[in-house]
Design a protein around this motif. Structure first.
Motif, PDB file in Angstrom:
ATOM      1  N   ARG A 170       0.925 -10.449   7.020  1.00  0.00           N
ATOM      2  CA  ARG A 170       1.430  -9.104   6.229  1.00  0.00           C
ATOM      3  C   ARG A 170       2.084  -8.407   6.702  1.00  0.00           C
ATOM      4  N   SER A 225       4.971  -6.245  11.115  1.00  0.00           N
ATOM      5  CA  SER A 225       6.325  -6.294  10.467  1.00  0.00           C
ATOM      6  C   SER A 225       6.602  -6.497  12.113  1.00  0.00           C
ATOM      7  N   GLY A 234       4.669  -5.295   5.404  1.00  0.00           N
ATOM      8  CA  GLY A 234       5.038  -4.385   5.122  1.00  0.00           C
ATOM      9  C   GLY A 234       6.003  -3.291   4.979  1.00  0.00           C
ATOM     10  N   THR A 235       6.168  -2.467   5.905  1.00  0.00           N
ATOM     11  CA  THR A 235       7.364  -1.488   6.659  1.00  0.00           C
ATOM     12  C   THR A 235       8.386  -2.468   6.191  1.00  0.00           C
ATOM     13  N   LYS A 278       0.649  -0.958   0.405  1.00  0.00           N
ATOM     14  CA  LYS A 278      -0.316  -0.080  -0.084  1.00  0.00           C
ATOM     15  C   LYS A 278       1.129   1.115   0.275  1.00  0.00           C
TER      16      LYS A 278
HETATM   17  C1  LIG Z   1      -0.525  -1.360   6.705  1.00  0.00           C
HETATM   18  C2  LIG Z   1      -1.066  -2.749   7.301  1.00  0.00           C
HETATM   19  C3  LIG Z   1      -0.147  -3.361   7.246  1.00  0.00           C
HETATM   20  C4  LIG Z   1       1.030  -4.650   7.541  1.00  0.00           C
HETATM   21  O1  LIG Z   1       2.254  -2.987   8.597  1.00  0.00           O
HETATM   22  P1  LIG Z   1       3.258  -3.143   9.001  1.00  0.00           P
HETATM   23  O2  LIG Z   1       3.507  -2.934   9.988  1.00  0.00           O
HETATM   24  O3  LIG Z   1       4.184  -1.994   7.851  1.00  0.00           O
HETATM   25  O4  LIG Z   1       4.106  -4.501   8.569  1.00  0.00           O
HETATM   26  C5  LIG Z   1      -0.879  -5.475   7.688  1.00  0.00           C
HETATM   27  N1  LIG Z   1      -2.445  -5.678   7.281  1.00  0.00           N
HETATM   28  C6  LIG Z   1      -3.536  -4.356   7.366  1.00  0.00           C
HETATM   29  C7  LIG Z   1      -5.012  -4.670   7.888  1.00  0.00           C
HETATM   30  C8  LIG Z   1      -2.037  -3.664   7.615  1.00  0.00           C
HETATM   31  O5  LIG Z   1      -3.173  -2.574   6.589  1.00  0.00           O
END
Ligand SMILES: *Cc1c(COP(=O)(O)O)cnc(C)c1O
Length: 231
Positions: free
Chosen positions: A218, A203, A220-221, A34
């Protein structure tokens, strides 16, 4: 480097799986892309990552056509009913179904497409007023209702617990989601009651989530770095 980050995370996933007597192949990594550009997804894809997570349907719509067919998106944000049509067309899974109305809207488009879709029910396991998702208490009722939606396969549960300063503090929430899924599987409320998907862990705490039974994490960072702010 995105490719190095993915390799590091895959290693940590394998360690967390092995220490809890699970197989690393049973855990899927959703790279949460995202707000990152298509180039970041392409870089991750070149490193072997095919599964990505987005929380704005418009972003999936913009990014998908620019990416190889093998790239698949899980929708992980709040999905408005009037956007369900696009999600049914562009996502491999919606992890955030929290109401019957949304499932019906997805089903309508899936009927037209002659397709089925895997979904997860988002549970607000921490009863956090800032988080979406259905309460643990109401989950059984929703799963019952979803049984009557022909093109929806309820594969499991997803949660996003309250943010804790210490990842170890997320453990009780992850455990609660697993226990809830076990209770509901005994009532045969999932698509495959011998293999329920549990999407939990981000993360900072995905290793803990795996120890508590996550099948989808899930992240991201830890893959892409700090997210750009949404314009
Ligand atoms: C943004 C998001 C993540 C990822 O979060 P990070 O801390 O960056 O790994 C996971 N799940 C959902 C639902 C998110 O919106």
């Amino acid at each position: 480097m995105i490719s190095e980050n993915i390799a590091t995370i895959q290693e940590k996933i394998a360690i967390a799986a092995t220490t809890s007597n699970r197989s690393p192949e049973d855990i899927k990594l959703v790279a949460v892309s995202k707000r990152f550009p298509v180039t970041a997804i392409q870089e991750a894809y070149a490193a072997g990552q095919t599964l990505f997570g987005e929380n704005y349907i418009q972003e999936v719509q913009q990014k998908s056509p620019k990416l190889p067919e093998q790239v698949r998106f899980h929708f992980i944000g709040h999905l408005q009913t009037n956007k369900a049509k696009i999600a049914a067309e562009s996502c491999a899974m919606v992890e955030t179904v929290d109401r019957l109305k949304l499932a019906k809207a997805l089903n309508k488009r899936l009927e037209e497409l002659q397709n089925n879709m895997d979904i997860l029910v988002q549970v607000n396991i921490g009863e956090d007023p800032d988080k979406s998702g259905i309460s643990a208490e109401d989950t059984e009722n929703l799963l019952n209702e979803l049984q009557s939606i022909p093109r929806i396969r309820t594969c499991g549960l997803m949660t996003m617990p309250p943010i804790e300063p210490n990842p170890e503090l997320s453990r009780p929430y992850f455990r609660r989601l697993r226990l809830l899924s076990e209770k509901l599987s005994k009532k045969n409320l999932f698509f495959d009651n011998d293999r329920i998907e549990l999407s939990m862990g981000m993360s900072s705490d995905y290793h803990i989530a795996i120890e508590e039974g996550a099948t989808i994490v899930r992240v991201g960072t830890a893959i892409f770095g700090n997210r750009p702010v949404r314009k």
